[in-house]
Design an enzyme around this catalytic site. Structure first.
Site: not given
Length: 285
Positions: A80-81, A177-178, A207-208, A210, A229
């Site tokens: 990842d990344h 992210h986060g 992505h991101g 959450s 993700n």
């Protein structure tokens, strides 16, 4: 059941679901993700960020590969990344079956150049590559790298895929992210996702994911996202429960500390699997 990302995501792209990519950073988390994926009969991507890889060490890949071969569901082991060509080479040597090169913070031409180089190397040994175009946000200091959200331009995405040959593309449509603070409301540009999907037949990646509202994530899956993700959500659940257990100062044995933490993480992971319409989809492979 160990596949490269291209083969894993092709089935998702053809059948309108998203494969969860769960970031793991220790053996107990990894084993719990395998368990819940098998319980839900869902394909799974075991994702490891370079920071996580520096923590667990490349030797743990042998255990993940062995567990994947014993699994009853399709599995991809994904870097990842990846931030550099050298990091990707390390991942290829360690046994990853899919890699991401993240040149999204670079100018377009430089992103194309490094991504194309990774694609040429990875494809030569039968591995798949995810690229990224556009940038997503960063909500806290423990989150993966990010910055100001720069939305993916659909026409640039077409050009990027054509010039690099990537197998999947992470796009920026408003995620970060986060974990979102209570003062910030996440919102996805689903209209932008529709435009990109209309122009690109390859699997798209989010992505991101959450903390985004379930209805938005579910709609994104229906509109063509095939990999999402999840890192912060499962880690928060895992370590929240661990902190509760460790309030008892007498606890010291991993066999009494980690199982309830894994169980709490599995509840969150199961909800994501259902949300992504991935439950039961292992039977399609």
């Amino acid at each position: 059941m160990l596949l490269n990302g291209k083969d894993l995501l092709a089935v998702a792209n053809d059948n309108d679901f998203a494969v969860p990519a769960f970031n793991v950073s220790d053996y107990a988390m990894m084993n719990g993700i395998f368990e819940i994926s098998e319980e839900k009969n869902s394909p799974v991507i075991i994702a490891i960020h370079p920071d996580e890889l520096s923590h667990i060490g490349t030797d743990m890949l042998h255990s993940i590969i062995a567990r994947a071969h014993r699994s009853t569901v399709p599995v991809t082991i994904h870097l990842d990344h990846g931030a550099s060509y050298e990091q990707v080479l390390t991942a290829i040597q360690a046994g990853f079956t899919s890699v991401m090169i993240d040149g999204s913070m670079l100018p377009f031409d430089e992103n194309v150049a490094i991504t194309k180089r990774v694609v040429e190397t990875a494809h030569a040994v039968g591995l798949s590559v995810e690229g990224e175009l556009g940038t997503i946000g960063k909500l806290d200091e423990q989150a993966e790298a990010g910055g100001e959200i720069i939305y993916t331009v659909p026409e640039e995405a077409v050009q990027f895929v054509k010039e690099t040959g990537v197998d999947s593309l992470a796009i920026a449509i408003g995620t970060s992210h986060g974990l979102y603070p209570s003062t910030l409301k996440p919102e996805l540009r689903l209209d932008l996702l529709e435009k990109i999907k209309d122009l690109l037949p390859i699997p798209l990646v989010l992505h991101g994911g959450s903390n985004n509202p379930d209805d938005e994530i579910g709609q994104a899956v229906k509109l063509g996202v095939n990999k999402i993700n999840i890192s912060s959500d499962i880690k928060a659940a895992y370590h929240r429960k661990m902190r509760e257990v460790l309030l008892d100062a007498g606890e010291r044995e991993p066999n009494s500390i980690q199982p309830p933490s894994v169980a709490a993480m599995k509840v969150v992971a199961a909800q994501k699997i259902d949300l992504f319409n991935a439950a039961g989809k292992a039977s399609l492979y």
